[in-house]
Write a protein that holds these residues in place. Structure first.
Motif, PDB file in Angstrom:
ATOM      1  N   ASN A 266      -1.834   2.297  18.774  1.00  0.00           N
ATOM      2  CA  ASN A 266      -1.892   0.882  19.162  1.00  0.00           C
ATOM      3  C   ASN A 266      -3.289   0.295  19.114  1.00  0.00           C
ATOM      4  N   ILE A 267      -4.279   1.126  19.375  1.00  0.00           N
ATOM      5  CA  ILE A 267      -5.639   0.600  19.361  1.00  0.00           C
ATOM      6  C   ILE A 267      -6.307   0.915  18.027  1.00  0.00           C
ATOM      7  N   TYR A 268      -6.389   2.183  17.729  1.00  0.00           N
ATOM      8  CA  TYR A 268      -7.137   2.659  16.560  1.00  0.00           C
ATOM      9  C   TYR A 268      -6.476   2.205  15.252  1.00  0.00           C
ATOM     10  N   VAL A 269      -5.215   2.546  15.068  1.00  0.00           N
ATOM     11  CA  VAL A 269      -4.581   2.244  13.778  1.00  0.00           C
ATOM     12  C   VAL A 269      -4.265   0.757  13.644  1.00  0.00           C
ATOM     13  N   GLU A 270      -3.841   0.112  14.733  1.00  0.00           N
ATOM     14  CA  GLU A 270      -3.557  -1.327  14.628  1.00  0.00           C
ATOM     15  C   GLU A 270      -4.813  -2.104  14.238  1.00  0.00           C
ATOM     16  N   THR A 271      -5.959  -1.682  14.753  1.00  0.00           N
ATOM     17  CA  THR A 271      -7.215  -2.328  14.352  1.00  0.00           C
ATOM     18  C   THR A 271      -7.473  -2.102  12.864  1.00  0.00           C
ATOM     19  N   ALA A 272      -7.194  -0.868  12.412  1.00  0.00           N
ATOM     20  CA  ALA A 272      -7.385  -0.546  10.989  1.00  0.00           C
ATOM     21  C   ALA A 272      -6.481  -1.423  10.120  1.00  0.00           C
ATOM     22  N   ILE A 273      -5.242  -1.580  10.540  1.00  0.00           N
ATOM     23  CA  ILE A 273      -4.294  -2.380   9.754  1.00  0.00           C
ATOM     24  C   ILE A 273      -4.748  -3.839   9.696  1.00  0.00           C
ATOM     25  N   ALA A 274      -5.234  -4.348  10.829  1.00  0.00           N
ATOM     26  CA  ALA A 274      -5.714  -5.736  10.858  1.00  0.00           C
ATOM     27  C   ALA A 274      -6.895  -5.919   9.896  1.00  0.00           C
ATOM     28  N   GLU A 275      -7.811  -4.950   9.895  1.00  0.00           N
ATOM     29  CA  GLU A 275      -8.977  -5.052   9.019  1.00  0.00           C
ATOM     30  C   GLU A 275      -8.554  -4.925   7.554  1.00  0.00           C
ATOM     31  N   ALA A 276      -7.666  -3.978   7.270  1.00  0.00           N
ATOM     32  CA  ALA A 276      -7.201  -3.793   5.884  1.00  0.00           C
ATOM     33  C   ALA A 276      -6.502  -5.052   5.386  1.00  0.00           C
ATOM     34  N   SER A 277      -5.766  -5.726   6.284  1.00  0.00           N
ATOM     35  CA  SER A 277      -5.037  -6.929   5.857  1.00  0.00           C
ATOM     36  C   SER A 277      -5.999  -8.039   5.464  1.00  0.00           C
ATOM     37  N   LYS A 278      -7.206  -8.024   6.058  1.00  0.00           N
ATOM     38  CA  LYS A 278      -8.193  -9.043   5.700  1.00  0.00           C
ATOM     39  C   LYS A 278      -8.864  -8.713   4.363  1.00  0.00           C
ATOM     40  N   ARG A 279      -9.037  -7.418   4.089  1.00  0.00           N
ATOM     41  CA  ARG A 279      -9.851  -7.028   2.937  1.00  0.00           C
ATOM     42  C   ARG A 279      -9.059  -6.688   1.679  1.00  0.00           C
ATOM     43  N   ALA A 280      -7.815  -6.239   1.845  1.00  0.00           N
ATOM     44  CA  ALA A 280      -7.053  -5.847   0.656  1.00  0.00           C
ATOM     45  C   ALA A 280      -6.547  -7.084  -0.074  1.00  0.00           C
ATOM     46  N   ILE A 281      -6.270  -6.941  -1.350  1.00  0.00           N
ATOM     47  CA  ILE A 281      -5.687  -8.033  -2.132  1.00  0.00           C
ATOM     48  C   ILE A 281      -4.298  -8.325  -1.565  1.00  0.00           C
ATOM     49  N   PRO A 282      -4.039  -9.587  -1.164  1.00  0.00           N
ATOM     50  CA  PRO A 282      -2.824  -9.883  -0.401  1.00  0.00           C
ATOM     51  C   PRO A 282      -1.530  -9.374  -1.049  1.00  0.00           C
ATOM     52  N   GLU A 283      -1.397  -9.580  -2.371  1.00  0.00           N
ATOM     53  CA  GLU A 283      -0.162  -9.170  -3.056  1.00  0.00           C
ATOM     54  C   GLU A 283       0.026  -7.651  -3.011  1.00  0.00           C
ATOM     55  N   LEU A 284      -1.069  -6.912  -2.899  1.00  0.00           N
ATOM     56  CA  LEU A 284      -0.940  -5.450  -2.794  1.00  0.00           C
ATOM     57  C   LEU A 284      -0.697  -5.047  -1.349  1.00  0.00           C
ATOM     58  N   PHE A 285      -1.387  -5.731  -0.415  1.00  0.00           N
ATOM     59  CA  PHE A 285      -1.222  -5.383   0.997  1.00  0.00           C
ATOM     60  C   PHE A 285       0.211  -5.620   1.462  1.00  0.00           C
ATOM     61  N   GLU A 286       0.822  -6.697   0.992  1.00  0.00           N
ATOM     62  CA  GLU A 286       2.176  -7.003   1.497  1.00  0.00           C
ATOM     63  C   GLU A 286       3.225  -6.026   0.953  1.00  0.00           C
ATOM     64  N   ARG A 287       2.853  -5.224  -0.033  1.00  0.00           N
ATOM     65  CA  ARG A 287       3.791  -4.239  -0.586  1.00  0.00           C
ATOM     66  C   ARG A 287       3.604  -2.842   0.000  1.00  0.00           C
ATOM     67  N   VAL A 288       2.619  -2.654   0.873  1.00  0.00           N
ATOM     68  CA  VAL A 288       2.310  -1.302   1.361  1.00  0.00           C
ATOM     69  C   VAL A 288       2.776  -1.133   2.802  1.00  0.00           C
ATOM     70  N   LYS A 289       3.296   0.065   3.106  1.00  0.00           N
ATOM     71  CA  LYS A 289       3.628   0.397   4.491  1.00  0.00           C
ATOM     72  C   LYS A 289       2.582   1.367   5.010  1.00  0.00           C
ATOM     73  N   ILE A 290       2.085   1.125   6.213  1.00  0.00           N
ATOM     74  CA  ILE A 290       1.110   2.038   6.822  1.00  0.00           C
ATOM     75  C   ILE A 290       1.816   2.731   7.980  1.00  0.00           C
ATOM     76  N   ILE A 291       2.066   4.030   7.835  1.00  0.00           N
ATOM     77  CA  ILE A 291       2.963   4.757   8.750  1.00  0.00           C
ATOM     78  C   ILE A 291       2.397   6.128   9.121  1.00  0.00           C
ATOM     79  N   PRO A 292       2.866   6.692  10.240  1.00  0.00           N
ATOM     80  CA  PRO A 292       2.410   8.034  10.624  1.00  0.00           C
ATOM     81  C   PRO A 292       3.169   9.124   9.861  1.00  0.00           C
ATOM     82  N   SER A 293       2.526  10.285   9.726  1.00  0.00           N
ATOM     83  CA  SER A 293       3.194  11.452   9.144  1.00  0.00           C
ATOM     84  C   SER A 293       4.306  11.911  10.071  1.00  0.00           C
TER      85      SER A 293
END
Lengths: 322, 322
Positions: A266-293
């Motif tokens: 909730n803290i560590y990974v959610e922050t990572a996802i928020a940052e990645a959503s700002k930096r990744a190319i939107p059309e690629l980010f919206e196609r990716v799932k970020i999930i735990p093993s």
């Protein structure tokens, strides 16, 4: 129903683990010992033990060894193993194969874990994904077209801050690993605590900040400790930069995260996802799932078994294959 | 001896180019026009011209279109084309295929160029390499196991400076492209010239620094101009960070560089190589060759032709293939 089995070994910085795995990816038996000064002897002894105890009715296919090291994809030689000097430069595949007389393959541990998630874990439904192992450092493995990409995938050693930053174990300043993994978080915790006494962390281990673990940090964070939360957010932000770079480069269907730190999702990974959503190319980010093993610590053993069985499936007539 | 031919098109920011290519990768005919406001009309007209003029004795296999855009690997749809708004969101493959009645594939232009170098250029002898196109921006293509990796390979949009840096066209600060490519060098030249009058660059274009080109910079650098040399070294250093990240991630046998800027190899690229040698994992760096492309501007057309012929080679019985 399983018809084959193999041995999956793992030489890490502190432990040697050897598993017997069936081709339905069930782990039949699991042995683990401290590596000591001579991990290859420990490995040999544990393999010998499992080998003398093979189950009836399953045909044995050889061994796959995962190592915390950079491996030559052609020969299986260990090119560099910073935390396991005893195997650095060793042709481990030949060494073990010659000793036991069965085929042996060697692979980087994070690559093995990625393939484990592909054959039996969180990556089963994805054709392409990148796995990040978030432990003391950061490792990676890449699956494209359903197969393990035969590359180093040293994703932790990508420079994300070329203008400086902490020196990584690899000798380079500004690596992802120096910002996003446990060692980095603990270093930052220690220096923050030297300045700022207002943290739950000070009350742990009788105030000995060098005994803190990543688990301490995220447990304290879950209890609302401001410093712990800010350390995890800072690390998560850097992780997000690394994830964005991976998305822009490899446009995977998923990024799968593993390692103790993802307990603080909730803290560590959610922050990572928020940052990645700002930096990744939107059309690629919206196609990716970020999930735990889903396989946790067993991913490496299962992945090595998958690679051994996969190799055995290849038609024997293709003599040009190694 | 060639037995097949195909049309290779390229829609860039300013020009549309359409080639007729034989399967020995000789370019039989080449047409080029400014894209204007409606590049798809220009493309259609040029394809029509070539199609009415097909050579005798060569069987025609369809068309491959390279675009300066992010392409959906499954459908061939253009997901994002920042410099070519007219095709953004367009299902270009279906559009052209429906119009002409022959098969059409669409690929990112830098990916196409990488495959061109694989089938007929500097990458012919390598099983795995990464191509970087160093133009106004930075593009990339990845070859692994002799095949084009079906990924975005947007190598220019990797954050190499997460702590700030110039804003990239993609909206993200700190991208490789914002440091290492021509647009970045020219921006830096303009701001340096505003402060410092002591440069050959001031004498060009009647002192209009906004008319400077990358060629001006490296010509001046070759003549010993201190500012030009330092601009190229600065850009080269950032390029080296990007190359090190690629080496650590993909452990390729080669990194192939193309684009006008590599004319300044001795300053720009040598600086990049020196920086990459410091940052990449030594065992991986010593296995990689960093070399120029041999096909130059024709790499994209040859690569698209390679992809069209490759698709035709696939057995027709595999109905599960798209």
């Amino acid at each position: 129903v399983a018809t084959q089995c193999c041995i999956a070994g793992d030489i890490g910085g502190s432990n040697v683990r050897v598993d017997l795995v069936a081709d339905d990816f069930k782990i039949i038996e699991k042995l683990k010992e401290p590596s000591g000064g001579d991990p290859v002897s420990v490995l040999t002894r544990l393999i010998d033990k499992l080998r003398n105890d093979l189950p009836e009715g399953l045909s044995f296919r050889g061994a796959g060894l995962a190592v915390a090291a950079i491996v030559d994809k052609r020969s299986g030689a260990v090119l560099r193993a910073p935390n396991i000097p005893a195997i650095s430069g060793l042709d481990l595949a030949s060494e073990i194969s010659d000793k036991f007389g069965f085929p042996v393959i060697v692979e980087n541990d994070a690559n093995a874990a990625a393939y484990g998630e592909k054959v039996a874990g969180a990556g089963r439904d994805f054709d392409s994904f990148v796995m990040l192992t978030l432990g003391t450092g950061v490792g990676g493995g890449i699956i494209i077209g359903g197969r393990l990409l035969p590359v180093a995938a040293e994703l932790g050693h990508a420079t994300i801050n070329m203008s400086g930053g902490p020196l990584c174990g690899c000798g380079n300043p500004g690596c992802l690993e120096s910002y996003a993994a446990a060692r980095a978080i603990l270093n930052n915790a220690a220096s923050a605590l030297e300045k700022n006494s207002d943290s739950l962390l000070k009350t742990l281990h009788n105030g000995n900040t060098y005994k803190l673990t990543a688990e301490d940090i995220y447990n304290s964070a879950l209890e609302g400790d401001t410093l712990s939360r800010s350390l995890l957010r800072e690390a998560g932000k850097s992780l997000g930069v690394g994830i964005a770079n991976i998305i822009n480069m490899l446009s995977p269907q998923a990024v799968i995260l593993t390692g103790g730190l993802i307990g603080a999702w909730n803290i560590y990974v959610e922050t990572a996802i928020a940052e990645a959503s700002k930096r990744a190319i939107p059309e690629l980010f919206e196609r990716v799932k970020i999930i735990p093993s889903t396989l946790g610590d067993d991913a490496g053993a299962i992945g090595m078994a998958g690679l051994v069985f996969e190799k055995n499936k290849q038609p024997k007539t293709r003599k040009t294959d190694r």
